[in-house]
Design a protein around this motif. Sequence first.
Motif, PDB file in Angstrom:
ATOM      1  N   GLU A  74      -3.967  -2.978  -0.355  1.00  0.00           N
ATOM      2  CA  GLU A  74      -4.464  -1.572  -0.485  1.00  0.00           C
ATOM      3  C   GLU A  74      -3.674  -0.933  -1.555  1.00  0.00           C
ATOM      4  O   GLU A  74      -2.920   0.176  -1.383  1.00  0.00           O
ATOM      5  CB  GLU A  74      -4.147  -0.761   0.900  1.00  0.00           C
ATOM      6  CG  GLU A  74      -5.019  -1.296   1.968  1.00  0.00           C
ATOM      7  CD  GLU A  74      -4.807  -0.619   3.270  1.00  0.00           C
ATOM      8  OE1 GLU A  74      -4.497   0.653   3.496  1.00  0.00           O
ATOM      9  OE2 GLU A  74      -4.965  -1.175   4.248  1.00  0.00           O
ATOM     10  N   LEU A 130      -7.122  -9.333  -2.341  1.00  0.00           N
ATOM     11  CA  LEU A 130      -7.141  -8.119  -2.316  1.00  0.00           C
ATOM     12  C   LEU A 130      -7.573  -7.564  -0.939  1.00  0.00           C
ATOM     13  O   LEU A 130      -8.904  -7.709  -0.601  1.00  0.00           O
ATOM     14  CB  LEU A 130      -8.087  -7.370  -3.397  1.00  0.00           C
ATOM     15  CG  LEU A 130      -8.550  -6.134  -3.536  1.00  0.00           C
ATOM     16  CD1 LEU A 130      -7.360  -5.159  -3.988  1.00  0.00           C
ATOM     17  CD2 LEU A 130      -9.546  -5.694  -4.368  1.00  0.00           C
ATOM     18  N   SER A 131      -6.358  -6.910  -0.347  1.00  0.00           N
ATOM     19  CA  SER A 131      -6.927  -6.121   0.907  1.00  0.00           C
ATOM     20  C   SER A 131      -7.347  -4.782   0.447  1.00  0.00           C
ATOM     21  O   SER A 131      -6.381  -4.049  -0.180  1.00  0.00           O
ATOM     22  CB  SER A 131      -5.781  -6.355   1.828  1.00  0.00           C
ATOM     23  OG  SER A 131      -5.709  -5.231   2.668  1.00  0.00           O
ATOM     24  N   SER A 132      -8.416  -4.235   1.091  1.00  0.00           N
ATOM     25  CA  SER A 132      -8.770  -2.853   0.722  1.00  0.00           C
ATOM     26  C   SER A 132      -9.672  -2.393   1.630  1.00  0.00           C
ATOM     27  O   SER A 132     -10.425  -2.800   2.473  1.00  0.00           O
ATOM     28  CB  SER A 132      -9.469  -3.124  -0.589  1.00  0.00           C
ATOM     29  OG  SER A 132      -9.758  -1.575  -0.841  1.00  0.00           O
ATOM     30  N   HIS A 133      -9.584  -0.861   1.756  1.00  0.00           N
ATOM     31  CA  HIS A 133     -10.506  -0.180   2.626  1.00  0.00           C
ATOM     32  C   HIS A 133     -11.678   0.417   1.731  1.00  0.00           C
ATOM     33  O   HIS A 133     -12.610   0.980   2.303  1.00  0.00           O
ATOM     34  CB  HIS A 133      -9.749   0.794   3.193  1.00  0.00           C
ATOM     35  CG  HIS A 133      -8.948   0.790   4.327  1.00  0.00           C
ATOM     36  ND1 HIS A 133      -9.448   0.132   5.250  1.00  0.00           N
ATOM     37  CD2 HIS A 133      -7.911   1.152   4.590  1.00  0.00           C
ATOM     38  CE1 HIS A 133      -8.656   0.047   6.361  1.00  0.00           C
ATOM     39  NE2 HIS A 133      -7.508   0.499   5.684  1.00  0.00           N
ATOM     40  N   THR A 173      -4.470   0.419  -4.284  1.00  0.00           N
ATOM     41  CA  THR A 173      -4.889   1.736  -4.966  1.00  0.00           C
ATOM     42  C   THR A 173      -4.755   3.129  -4.143  1.00  0.00           C
ATOM     43  O   THR A 173      -5.298   4.219  -4.536  1.00  0.00           O
ATOM     44  CB  THR A 173      -6.596   1.781  -5.437  1.00  0.00           C
ATOM     45  OG1 THR A 173      -7.149   1.441  -4.139  1.00  0.00           O
ATOM     46  CG2 THR A 173      -6.479   0.870  -6.447  1.00  0.00           C
ATOM     47  N   SER A 174      -4.229   3.008  -2.963  1.00  0.00           N
ATOM     48  CA  SER A 174      -4.142   4.188  -2.214  1.00  0.00           C
ATOM     49  C   SER A 174      -3.380   5.141  -2.813  1.00  0.00           C
ATOM     50  O   SER A 174      -2.323   4.845  -3.343  1.00  0.00           O
ATOM     51  CB  SER A 174      -3.259   3.745  -0.846  1.00  0.00           C
ATOM     52  OG  SER A 174      -2.312   3.322  -1.111  1.00  0.00           O
ATOM     53  N   GLU A 180     -15.244  -0.828  -4.002  1.00  0.00           N
ATOM     54  CA  GLU A 180     -14.030  -1.742  -4.917  1.00  0.00           C
ATOM     55  C   GLU A 180     -14.207  -3.232  -4.747  1.00  0.00           C
ATOM     56  O   GLU A 180     -14.335  -4.144  -5.653  1.00  0.00           O
ATOM     57  CB  GLU A 180     -12.870  -1.086  -4.719  1.00  0.00           C
ATOM     58  CG  GLU A 180     -11.611  -1.848  -5.646  1.00  0.00           C
ATOM     59  CD  GLU A 180     -10.180  -1.075  -5.145  1.00  0.00           C
ATOM     60  OE1 GLU A 180      -9.811   0.052  -5.700  1.00  0.00           O
ATOM     61  OE2 GLU A 180      -9.499  -1.800  -4.329  1.00  0.00           O
ATOM     62  N   GLY A 189       0.769  -1.287  -0.020  1.00  0.00           N
ATOM     63  CA  GLY A 189      -0.110  -0.028   0.156  1.00  0.00           C
ATOM     64  C   GLY A 189       0.739   1.261  -0.075  1.00  0.00           C
ATOM     65  O   GLY A 189       0.437   2.247  -0.425  1.00  0.00           O
ATOM     66  N   GLU A 236      -8.149   4.203 -10.827  1.00  0.00           N
ATOM     67  CA  GLU A 236      -8.610   3.397  -9.865  1.00  0.00           C
ATOM     68  C   GLU A 236      -9.475   2.405 -10.898  1.00  0.00           C
ATOM     69  O   GLU A 236      -9.540   1.062 -10.746  1.00  0.00           O
ATOM     70  CB  GLU A 236      -9.512   3.664  -9.009  1.00  0.00           C
ATOM     71  CG  GLU A 236      -9.713   2.918  -7.549  1.00  0.00           C
ATOM     72  CD  GLU A 236     -10.287   3.699  -6.693  1.00  0.00           C
ATOM     73  OE1 GLU A 236      -9.833   4.738  -6.058  1.00  0.00           O
ATOM     74  OE2 GLU A 236     -11.515   3.267  -6.429  1.00  0.00           O
TER      75      GLU A 236
END
Lengths: 533, 299
Positions: free
Chosen positions: B156, B185-188, B158-159, B192, B83, B166
């Motif tokens: 993460e 995929l780990s993401s906030h 795409t931070s 997405e 990330g 994106e």
Amino acid sequence: MGKEYFSQSGRLARLILRRDRLRIPIWILGFLVMSLLTAVAFDDLYPSQTERQQIASTMENPAITALIGPGYGLDNYTEGAMMAHQMLAMTLLVIGIMSILLVVRHTRADEEDGRIEMIRALPSGRLSNMSATLIVMTGTFIVLALAMGYGLYALGIESMGLNGSMLYGAALGVTGIFFAATTALFAQLSQSSKGATGLSFLLLGVAYLVRAVGDVVNSTISWFSPFGWVLESQVFVNNYWWPVIMTLVLSILIAVVALYLNAIRDLGAGFLPTRNGRRHATPLSQSHIGLTLRLQKTSLISWAAVLFIFGATYGSVLGDTETYFAEIEMMKEFMATKEGVPMTLQFVTMIASIMAILSTIPIVMAAFKLKKEEKKNRTEQILSTAISRKRFLGNYMIVALIASMIMVGSSAIGLSVAGASAIKEGVTFTELFQAIMVYLPAAWVMLGVATLFLGLGRLNGLAWLYLGFAFVIIYFGGILKFPDWVKKLSPYEHIASVPLEDFDWLGTMVLTMIALGLMFIGLTLYRRRDIKG
Amino acid sequence: MVMLEAKGLTKKFGKVKALNGVDMQVNEGEVYGFIGPNGAGKSTTIRILLGIIKASSGEAKIFGKDVWKDAVDIHKRIAYVPGDVNLWSNLTGGEVIDFFTKMRGAKIDRSRNEELIERFQLDPTKKCGAYSKGNRQKVALVTAFAADADLYILDEPTSGLDPLMERVFQECVLEAKDQGKSVLLSSHILSEVEKLCDKVGIIRQGEIIESGSLRELRHLTRTNLYVETREPLSFEGLSGIHDVQEEGRSYKFQVDTEQLDQVMTHVSQQGIVKIESAPPTLEDLFMRHYEGETVGGEK
């Protein structure tokens, strides 16, 4: 098995070489140019044996020995003996610095920034980055050793034969490898690159001091310092190879321990404990100047302690110097002395000027902290609050000025406390204290130069180069017989050598004004330039 | 075929238990969304899967091989994007892309690289020191998608990216999926995850508290309802109703799935003028798990 640990070390080594394609050659070239030029200069300046013998006798005393290392072959002071005596120890120290900076850069610093994580996510072994770093460092120092060896030999100076020249190169190389190994070890122990650098420099400083004390008091003590080991090779005099080989073996052992520790720890973790900090800012760190001071607290305290110890070490050597001169009355004929001034004072003034330059390093660092902050994009966050640029840079200046008092002060106190108790008669605490304190305005000029470059926003390296130049002038000025106008380029040369000479009010005022002028220009430039981050 | 499997992963940092029995399974051609608040243990899990740190206990396998012992072999077939990408300041983006490809032991595919560079609008001749955060992230994404990997591990990723980029990223993930590749995929960014992922795992304080396909998860939870009625509506005596917002005779509320039938019967008696229903968003799911808890969790 080996694959999981060392896979693709070669490719990573090439990456390191690519990244350091300028850095490493510049270091190597710097060492070559400095050493070869000095060797040529010695040969030019002291062509006859009588002249060299004269220099040898002025150099043979505890104060000088503590500073530059033990002299071998002083009774037959050839160009080679002179080179090994005058140049080797100091060059070894700088080699140590090079090694520490490069190794931390490629180990803990990369790990801290998450670059090792990306490398580890690729098909590379757990120890590949570390082994690549050690391979590159070893290669670098082998190249340096060979180039230095052949270079010195190629000068065709009679007393610098092939064997001696190669040993001289090898002594430099092996010291570099030694500090590469110890730095790699500290990079495992400490969780931050700052910590690893700090510990490594601490070792470097302690090693130099242990050698200084050992060479004066009892040579057994010197055996606890790698510098003591390497200097024992008595280059160009007896040319012993075994101390160099022993150092190499020890380095390999240390490197193996470092690799082992690297293998058993988690990425990002260290072996030394870290602790949590406070929940709230203290009243001090709620203002910008307080924050600036707070951020540098550890560094300032460490430097002050180190300078105090350095001062105290040289101070205690003064006692031995006094005894030495009492025994050899004839020395006075060689050195022009002021009537009624003890011989020891001659060396006090020399040591004072060197201590003053060392004390200037943390002062310039305190100012250049701003540049570091800018590089990490942290100044924009502060400048976006209600603070003017003038105040912002001004706060750094104030902190650096406070640092100047602390740094010059603590080396002065160190020297005078130890010196006054070691010397039986003739020199007082106040005299010793003043001997260093008079250099404050010169340090301020250096700070002024640093501010100027902060104002320009680039070419900071030139400020360091200038300080290095001032050091060379003081350290080698006498022996290399620089012309007067060159010497006068250094602010430290405009300070009267108290207590040998009278305090120079005018010179002090002028230097202070120049310092203020430079700071003012720096401040003005800083207000006008673009902030990079 | 199972590409990634973790069973009972536990990690202790000194006395602190960062992970407490994490299970996870990613199959071939599957996109697994890994969500949870900061400090819940996402990155720790990923670092164990990458063989960068060693699990205190438990077992993790990628391609059927042990993540710690066979890390080098596994890494030849995976691509990782962190990330917070930091690169070597005096190398160019292009150099870094080629270096990573070579490290994977693959041939540099110029046309594939150029295509990705074009799509992500990256200038590969710039030195990494001069890139902004988003651009450094793009370098890592290009190297990852340029690799012909079987499993993509994206933490993460795409931070710092703009919405256009994106979208490009999302296309790249879907293309990889179409080719039968797997993605962790780990993401906030929950929208997405919703868009891309077949399966979701929610982690809280080092434990996976919910996992399954998005449909399964939704089934377990609530439905968002919006109704307008002729007669005023009263919810008294009904269970499983949440977050009621009233405005005149229009009502917005959530219903537990198992109570839906009973609630609808009740509502219909009041004369429905208008009704809209929506499945709960991932955000609703996520928030529900953290309701009443201090935000952030403990590290």
